[in-house]
Design a protein around this motif. Structure first.
Motif, short mmCIF file in Angstrom:
data_model
loop_
_atom_site.label_atom_id
_atom_site.label_comp_id
_atom_site.label_asym_id
_atom_site.label_seq_id
_atom_site.Cartn_x
_atom_site.Cartn_y
_atom_site.Cartn_z
N ASP A 31 0.85 -1.18 0.00
CA ASP A 31 0.00 0.00 0.00
C ASP A 31 0.89 1.23 0.00
N PHE A 32 0.84 1.99 -1.07
CA PHE A 32 1.66 3.20 -1.19
C PHE A 32 0.78 4.43 -1.08
N VAL A 38 10.23 5.76 -1.64
CA VAL A 38 10.34 4.38 -2.12
C VAL A 38 11.68 4.19 -2.84
N LEU A 39 12.08 2.93 -2.97
CA LEU A 39 13.24 2.54 -3.77
C LEU A 39 12.74 1.91 -5.06
N PHE A 60 13.05 7.79 -3.95
CA PHE A 60 12.23 8.68 -4.75
C PHE A 60 10.93 8.95 -4.00
N LEU A 61 10.29 10.03 -4.37
CA LEU A 61 9.05 10.45 -3.72
C LEU A 61 7.86 10.08 -4.59
N ILE A 62 6.82 9.52 -3.99
CA ILE A 62 5.61 9.18 -4.75
C ILE A 62 4.79 10.44 -4.95
N GLY A 69 -2.34 0.24 -10.51
CA GLY A 69 -1.06 -0.24 -9.99
C GLY A 69 0.15 0.56 -10.41
N ALA A 70 0.00 1.51 -11.30
CA ALA A 70 1.12 2.34 -11.71
C ALA A 70 1.36 3.43 -10.68
N ILE A 71 2.62 3.84 -10.56
CA ILE A 71 3.00 4.85 -9.58
C ILE A 71 3.83 5.91 -10.28
#
Length: 109
Positions: A31-32, A38-39, A60-62, A69-71
């Motif tokens: 769950d993001f 994140v790496l 990196f920053l979301i 499902g893509a970020i």
């Protein structure tokens, strides 16, 4: 013979269902959230891979989480953003660490 073959088919079907259930229970959901660090997994094929190079880059920053499902990630240094598959990222649990340098002078005393 026909009866043995049908029972073998049924037992293999039951076995596959049990194994699938077991593996599905072991999968952890990721769950993001927007703003989380994140790496990113580097999956590029290299001709001469070095053992000491990490396959994970970042943090990196979301910037955005899409429904499929893509970020969307953003690099804090260059302010560049791009979209990656959610399976290629994992949460960054570390924090910024201060680099301390200690110089020790050794002398023959």
């Amino acid at each position: 013979m026909e009866e043995m073959r049908l029972t073998a088919y049924e037992s293999s079907k039951l076995y596959k269902e049990k194994v699938k259930l077991y593996h599905d229970l072991k999968i952890r959901q990721k769950d993001f959230r927007v703003g989380q660090s994140v790496l990113l997994f580097n999956s590029r094929m290299k001709l001469f891979p070095s053992k000491l190079r990490s396959k994970w880059s970042g943090p990196f920053l979301i910037k955005e989480v899409k429904s499929h499902g893509a970020i969307k990630l953003q690099d804090s240094a260059s302010q560049r953003s791009w979209v990656v598959n959610g399976q290629r990222v994992k949460p960054y649990l570390g924090s910024d660490v201060e680099q301390l340098t200690i110089i020790i002078n050794l002398s023959d005393a």
